[in-house]
Design a protein around this motif. Structure first.
Motif, PDB file in Angstrom:
ATOM      1  N   THR A 177      29.657  14.073  18.951  1.00 35.71           N
ATOM      2  CA  THR A 177      28.317  13.329  19.204  1.00 35.71           C
ATOM      3  C   THR A 177      27.401  14.819  18.287  1.00 35.71           C
ATOM      4  O   THR A 177      27.973  15.510  17.809  1.00 35.71           O
ATOM      5  CB  THR A 177      28.533  13.908  21.164  1.00 35.71           C
ATOM      6  N   ASP A 178      26.307  13.386  18.445  1.00 41.23           N
ATOM      7  CA  ASP A 178      25.048  14.605  18.277  1.00 41.23           C
ATOM      8  C   ASP A 178      24.069  15.702  18.748  1.00 41.23           C
ATOM      9  O   ASP A 178      23.085  15.799  18.191  1.00 41.23           O
ATOM     10  CB  ASP A 178      24.485  13.595  16.669  1.00 41.23           C
ATOM     11  N   GLU A 179      24.957  15.255  19.780  1.00 40.64           N
ATOM     12  CA  GLU A 179      23.610  16.138  21.095  1.00 40.64           C
ATOM     13  C   GLU A 179      24.102  17.600  20.904  1.00 40.64           C
ATOM     14  O   GLU A 179      25.298  17.975  20.891  1.00 40.64           O
ATOM     15  CB  GLU A 179      24.438  15.836  22.166  1.00 40.64           C
ATOM     16  N   LEU A 180      23.556  18.216  21.066  1.00 44.54           N
ATOM     17  CA  LEU A 180      23.915  19.649  20.286  1.00 44.54           C
ATOM     18  C   LEU A 180      23.751  20.195  21.994  1.00 44.54           C
ATOM     19  O   LEU A 180      23.307  20.175  22.967  1.00 44.54           O
ATOM     20  CB  LEU A 180      22.667  20.474  20.213  1.00 44.54           C
ATOM     21  N   GLU A 188      14.246  20.447  14.380  1.00 43.69           N
ATOM     22  CA  GLU A 188      14.778  20.963  12.810  1.00 43.69           C
ATOM     23  C   GLU A 188      16.147  21.009  13.288  1.00 43.69           C
ATOM     24  O   GLU A 188      17.091  20.303  12.207  1.00 43.69           O
ATOM     25  CB  GLU A 188      14.032  21.474  12.008  1.00 43.69           C
ATOM     26  N   THR A 189      16.343  21.714  13.597  1.00 44.41           N
ATOM     27  CA  THR A 189      17.955  21.551  14.168  1.00 44.41           C
ATOM     28  C   THR A 189      18.865  20.053  14.901  1.00 44.41           C
ATOM     29  O   THR A 189      19.369  19.706  14.262  1.00 44.41           O
ATOM     30  CB  THR A 189      18.289  22.485  15.475  1.00 44.41           C
ATOM     31  N   LYS A 190      17.951  19.274  15.536  1.00 42.28           N
ATOM     32  CA  LYS A 190      18.469  18.625  16.194  1.00 42.28           C
ATOM     33  C   LYS A 190      18.535  17.149  15.100  1.00 42.28           C
ATOM     34  O   LYS A 190      19.405  16.805  14.761  1.00 42.28           O
ATOM     35  CB  LYS A 190      17.564  18.093  17.335  1.00 42.28           C
ATOM     36  N   SER A 191      17.381  17.366  14.075  1.00 45.24           N
ATOM     37  CA  SER A 191      16.959  16.357  12.896  1.00 45.24           C
ATOM     38  C   SER A 191      18.652  16.974  11.987  1.00 45.24           C
ATOM     39  O   SER A 191      19.384  15.546  11.859  1.00 45.24           O
ATOM     40  CB  SER A 191      16.127  16.698  11.890  1.00 45.24           C
ATOM     41  N   LEU A 192      19.216  17.732  11.748  1.00 43.48           N
ATOM     42  CA  LEU A 192      19.726  17.965  10.881  1.00 43.48           C
ATOM     43  C   LEU A 192      21.624  17.961  11.757  1.00 43.48           C
ATOM     44  O   LEU A 192      22.399  17.619  11.161  1.00 43.48           O
ATOM     45  CB  LEU A 192      20.037  19.823  10.840  1.00 43.48           C
ATOM     46  N   MET A 193      21.713  17.885  12.695  1.00 45.42           N
ATOM     47  CA  MET A 193      22.717  18.138  13.722  1.00 45.42           C
ATOM     48  C   MET A 193      22.527  15.980  13.230  1.00 45.42           C
ATOM     49  O   MET A 193      23.925  15.297  13.506  1.00 45.42           O
ATOM     50  CB  MET A 193      23.316  17.856  15.090  1.00 45.42           C
ATOM     51  N   LYS A 194      21.368  15.262  13.356  1.00 38.06           N
ATOM     52  CA  LYS A 194      22.065  13.915  13.418  1.00 38.06           C
ATOM     53  C   LYS A 194      22.108  13.421  11.731  1.00 38.06           C
ATOM     54  O   LYS A 194      23.227  12.820  11.671  1.00 38.06           O
ATOM     55  CB  LYS A 194      20.597  13.457  13.860  1.00 38.06           C
ATOM     56  N   SER A 198      25.836  11.315  10.418  1.00 43.30           N
ATOM     57  CA  SER A 198      25.560  10.460  10.137  1.00 43.30           C
ATOM     58  C   SER A 198      26.377  10.179   8.833  1.00 43.30           C
ATOM     59  O   SER A 198      26.529   9.302   8.443  1.00 43.30           O
ATOM     60  CB  SER A 198      24.003   9.674   9.710  1.00 43.30           C
ATOM     61  N   VAL A 199      26.848  11.142   8.541  1.00 39.28           N
ATOM     62  CA  VAL A 199      27.543  11.245   7.083  1.00 39.28           C
ATOM     63  C   VAL A 199      29.012  11.193   7.298  1.00 39.28           C
ATOM     64  O   VAL A 199      30.451  11.228   6.601  1.00 39.28           O
ATOM     65  CB  VAL A 199      26.675  12.044   6.631  1.00 39.28           C
ATOM     66  N   TYR A 200      29.017  12.054   8.695  1.00 38.30           N
ATOM     67  CA  TYR A 200      30.599  12.849   9.077  1.00 38.30           C
ATOM     68  C   TYR A 200      31.632  10.948   9.163  1.00 38.30           C
ATOM     69  O   TYR A 200      31.678  10.441   9.945  1.00 38.30           O
ATOM     70  CB  TYR A 200      31.114  13.310  10.941  1.00 38.30           C
ATOM     71  N   TYR A 532      15.332  17.433   7.492  1.00 40.95           N
ATOM     72  CA  TYR A 532      14.909  17.999   8.994  1.00 40.95           C
ATOM     73  C   TYR A 532      13.730  17.134  10.053  1.00 40.95           C
ATOM     74  O   TYR A 532      12.850  18.149  10.389  1.00 40.95           O
ATOM     75  CB  TYR A 532      14.418  19.385   8.217  1.00 40.95           C
ATOM     76  N   SER A 533      13.292  15.947   9.578  1.00 42.25           N
ATOM     77  CA  SER A 533      12.860  14.784  10.522  1.00 42.25           C
ATOM     78  C   SER A 533      13.804  13.713  10.550  1.00 42.25           C
ATOM     79  O   SER A 533      13.666  12.746  11.008  1.00 42.25           O
ATOM     80  CB  SER A 533      12.011  14.871   9.931  1.00 42.25           C
ATOM     81  N   PHE A 534      15.205  14.358   9.955  1.00 47.93           N
ATOM     82  CA  PHE A 534      16.048  13.074  10.201  1.00 47.93           C
ATOM     83  C   PHE A 534      16.115  12.688  12.145  1.00 47.93           C
ATOM     84  O   PHE A 534      16.207  13.525  12.605  1.00 47.93           O
ATOM     85  CB  PHE A 534      17.246  13.216   9.511  1.00 47.93           C
ATOM     86  N   THR A 535      15.924  11.106  11.522  1.00 45.97           N
ATOM     87  CA  THR A 535      16.043  10.730  13.135  1.00 45.97           C
ATOM     88  C   THR A 535      18.021   9.760  13.570  1.00 45.97           C
ATOM     89  O   THR A 535      17.929   9.930  15.309  1.00 45.97           O
ATOM     90  CB  THR A 535      15.261   9.804  13.542  1.00 45.97           C
ATOM     91  N   GLY A 536      18.288   9.565  12.409  1.00 45.78           N
ATOM     92  CA  GLY A 536      19.196   8.407  12.665  1.00 45.78           C
ATOM     93  C   GLY A 536      18.765   7.019  12.850  1.00 45.78           C
ATOM     94  O   GLY A 536      20.000   6.220  13.139  1.00 45.78           O
ATOM     95  N   ASN A 537      17.728   6.848  13.194  1.00 45.71           N
ATOM     96  CA  ASN A 537      16.995   5.710  13.551  1.00 45.71           C
ATOM     97  C   ASN A 537      16.719   5.173  12.207  1.00 45.71           C
ATOM     98  O   ASN A 537      15.651   3.625  12.447  1.00 45.71           O
ATOM     99  CB  ASN A 537      16.156   5.690  14.737  1.00 45.71           C
ATOM    100  N   GLU A 538      16.720   5.499  10.938  1.00 50.57           N
ATOM    101  CA  GLU A 538      16.388   4.681   9.894  1.00 50.57           C
ATOM    102  C   GLU A 538      16.630   3.795   9.240  1.00 50.57           C
ATOM    103  O   GLU A 538      17.485   3.599  10.040  1.00 50.57           O
ATOM    104  CB  GLU A 538      16.711   5.724   8.648  1.00 50.57           C
ATOM    105  N   GLU A 539      16.086   3.181   8.889  1.00 46.45           N
ATOM    106  CA  GLU A 539      16.242   0.514   8.684  1.00 46.45           C
ATOM    107  C   GLU A 539      17.510   1.286   7.639  1.00 46.45           C
ATOM    108  O   GLU A 539      17.418   2.320   7.008  1.00 46.45           O
ATOM    109  CB  GLU A 539      15.034   0.853   7.420  1.00 46.45           C
ATOM    110  N   PRO A 540      17.968   0.074   7.815  1.00 46.90           N
ATOM    111  CA  PRO A 540      19.227   0.087   6.971  1.00 46.90           C
ATOM    112  C   PRO A 540      19.017  -0.022   5.499  1.00 46.90           C
ATOM    113  O   PRO A 540      17.953   0.017   4.764  1.00 46.90           O
ATOM    114  CB  PRO A 540      19.385  -1.134   7.358  1.00 46.90           C
TER     115      PRO A 540
END
Length: 652
Positions: A177-180, A188-194, A198-200, A532-540
């Protein structure tokens, strides 16, 4: 060649449609290509206990009968080792299980039983079992050729009915999960976790612990400079220690300011431990007094002679509680500085609590915070969590828990609601090597440790190597399916000696360069600008073809890379199972995924790798055929992706 390939594909399809419980099936054509190879074992493989080399036939354990065994009886581990061999065509991961009974220690903690695979030992605690029970001895790596598997009589008295070796299923890293655990975590913490999520499972992130105190003659960049000179890269994660911010000597070594600069100026990632000290002579200590650091300790009370009683921290009116409250306040002051600058941190407090297998609350764990056992420790963790998040309103923390894999390590886990990442500290150069060597770097990926931590939370939490000596070899991590989220060697003692964890006694420099320079490993320059603004919904990602010089003397190869927010991920066409190679197993997995998609699922990266024909059109039988051509060298990987028309020309 055409007939050979078609025959191989037909065998692959047969295997794919009939295989049960395996992620890879070995076709006859693959086995025939191995010159002078032994007859390969067909998996899953089961052997009767009484047929093991060195076994004797038992039908009862003296007066105790255990009905329901298969074959003529079973064997009982009381004398020498019991063994058997299996043969495989290439390196891979396999699961070893056995149908066993263990009728001693009914009131105790079970018996530790040990298996050895080609001399490397693995131990597990077998509880009291008075009937035949399937017991998992874990996932192990088998090498190409003959492998010897043994049951060693170290504690013994294990009844064995059957032993089974089967192909190990690849882990589903998407379960993490990426939910903290902190619902009020900062953006910023949520973005880092996402981003971490994404790379895990696809990459590992390079980290390095800095030396605390005075550094290397006040050069706190020594480790990074050393690594950049060696590899051409700088680690993405900076490890530091808040140990100097304490109520005793309170020396400020600038850790917090370096932490802020690492994120704000260099776009890096932070992690930190907290070697918090207590007075050795706590009975005669007056709260608020300053002490020389030599009169302080973070060791357990037996090793240090400290009179600090960890259990009393849980008593609200105790002197120990008052001291710990002041320590938490000082830690919170530093974390608040980070939060004020919108800087998140992977915090690993109260780490290595069960070190030295502190099972019984007898003071033998390494540090004072674990010296009264698991129950006290878990409450201490929860106290720290609630104090920092609720009292001090700190929400820039990703909470990382350090675990071991002893028989009762699960009893130390504070719970999913208090933990974001689980981690292991790898030190196996001096002790518990497991690689058959007596000195030098230990390049094992320690997959058994990874598997334990993965299973501890049923895959829901990402698994990191928070401290280590040798950085595992990249090939080992990939083959052993132990994709550590990040690694982080402990600080180096410098050119004058000390704990030189970056030196050649601990690191294989060629393997370290290979890791750092690979697409698999993420370094500082490869972190996305929007980390630190990563959403996980970036364009492919867009796909581009580049020519890359592979380190360690390999030839120049053409690889396809995908770029997302500054991070590159290699697309290796044909490598459906993501083991870094293209072979018959990839074709098998493609066919299995087509025949039974509910059971055999390709990962997102696996689908990209497998889509070699009419790229973008989905996975078909043509992809399995093309993969066979890749393995036979009829198609060069540099010619991929290809069209169906190009494939048809080869198949005519």
């Amino acid at each position: 060649m055409k007939c050979k390939i078609k025959k191989a594909v037909s065998l692959v399809m047969a295997g794919a449609l009939t295989a049960v419980g395996m992620t890879s099936v070995l076709s006859v054509s693959a086995l025939e290509r191995i010159e002078d190879a032994p007859i390969m074992t067909s998996f899953p493989y089961t052997i009767e206990g009484e047929d093991l080399d060195g076994a004797e036939l038992w039908t009862s354990i003296y007066q105790d009968e255990i009905p329901g065994y298969s074959g003529e009886g079973f064997t009982y581990l009381t004398g020498g080792a019991l063994s058997f061999t299996v043969a495989v065509p290439s390196d891979g991961m396999y699961q070893i299980s056995a149908k066993v009974a263990q009728i001693l220690d009914k009131e105790g903690n079970g018996r530790m039983e040990t298996i050895a695979v080609n001399g490397s030992e693995y131990s597990k605690n077998v509880p009291y079992l008075n009937e035949w029970t399937d017991f998992d001895f874990g996932i192990v790596r088998l090498k190409a050729g003959i492998n010897k598997i043994e049951f060693l009589n170290k504690y013994g008295y294990l009844a064995i009915d059957t032993v089974t070796v089967s192909g190990a299923e690849k882990k589903d890293y998407s379960l993490a999960t990426d939910e903290l655990c902190d619902p009020d975590a900062t953006p910023e913490t949520k973005s880092l976790m996402k981003y971490l999520k994404s790379v895990y499972g696809k990459h590992t992130i390079a980290g390095q612990q800095e030396i605390y105190g005075g550094g290397h003659n006040n050069n706190y960049e020594w480790e990074n400079e050393y690594l950049e000179k060696l590899t051409g890269k700088v680690p993405a994660i900076r490890g530091l220690d808040f140990m100097n911010y304490n109520p005793l000597y309170g020396w400020d070594d600038g850790s917090t300011e370096r932490a802020i600069a690492w994120v704000k100026e260099r776009n890096g990632i932070l992690t930190a431990s907290w070697h918090i000290n207590v007075p050795i002579d706590f009975d005669n200590y007056e709260l608020g007094d300053e002490l020389d650091w030599k009169k302080c300790t973070y060791q357990n009370y037996q090793a240090s002679g400290s009179t600090f009683n960890t259990a009393k921290v849980l008593e609200e009116d105790s002197k120990e509680r008052a001291y710990f409250e002041e320590a938490m306040k000082m830690l919170a002051e530093q974390l608040q500085k980070l939060q004020d600058e919108n800087v998140p941190i992977i915090l690993r407090p109260l780490h290595e609590a069960q070190g030295n297998e502190g099972n019984y609350g007898d003071g033998t764990s390494w540090f004072w915070w674990g010296d009264r056992g698991a129950e006290v420790y878990k409450e201490l963790w929860k106290l720290l969590y609630t104090t920092l998040t609720e009292k001090y309103e700190l929400h820039n923390i990703i909470w990382e828990f350090n675990s071991y894999d002893y028989g009762n390590s699960h009893t130390w886990y504070p719970g999913d609601e208090y933990v974001d990442i689980v981690a292991y500290d790898k030190y196996n150069v001096e002790y518990n090597r497991g690689d058959g060597n007596s000195s030098g770097p230990n390049l094992l990926a320690i997959s058994s440790k990874f598997d334990y931590l993965f299973n501890l939370t049923k895959g829901k939490k990402m698994v990191a190597m928070a401290e280590n000596d040798t950085v595992p070899a990249m090939d080992n991590m990939l083959i052993e399916d132990a994709n550590w989220l990040y690694f982080c060697p402990w600080y180096d003692g410098g050119e004058d000696g000390g704990t030189a964890f970056l030196g050649e006694a601990y690191q294989d420099h060629e393997e370290l360069k290979k890791m750092y320079q690979s697409e698999y490993c993420i370094t500082l320059d490869e972190l996305p600008e929007n980390l630190y603004s990563f959403t996980g919904n970036e364009e492919p990602p867009k796909t581009t073809t580049t020519t890359t010089k592979v380190p360690s003397g390999s030839t120049t190869t053409t690889t396809t890379t995908t770029t997302t927010g500054g991070t590159s991920a290699s697309v290796k066409f044909g490598d459906a199972d993501e083991d870094g190679k293209v072979n018959i197993n990839d074709a098998v997995l493609v066919m299995q995924s087509i025949a039974n998609p509910d059971k055999y699922k390709l990962t997102a990266q696996g689908k990209i790798n497998a889509d070699v024909v009419d790229n973008g059109g989905g996975i078909t039988n043509s992809d399995a055929l093309a993969i066979q051509y890749i393995e036979s060298k009829t198609i060069k990987e540099s010619d991929l992706p290809m069209t169906s028309e190009e494939l048809d020309k080869l198949d005519k």
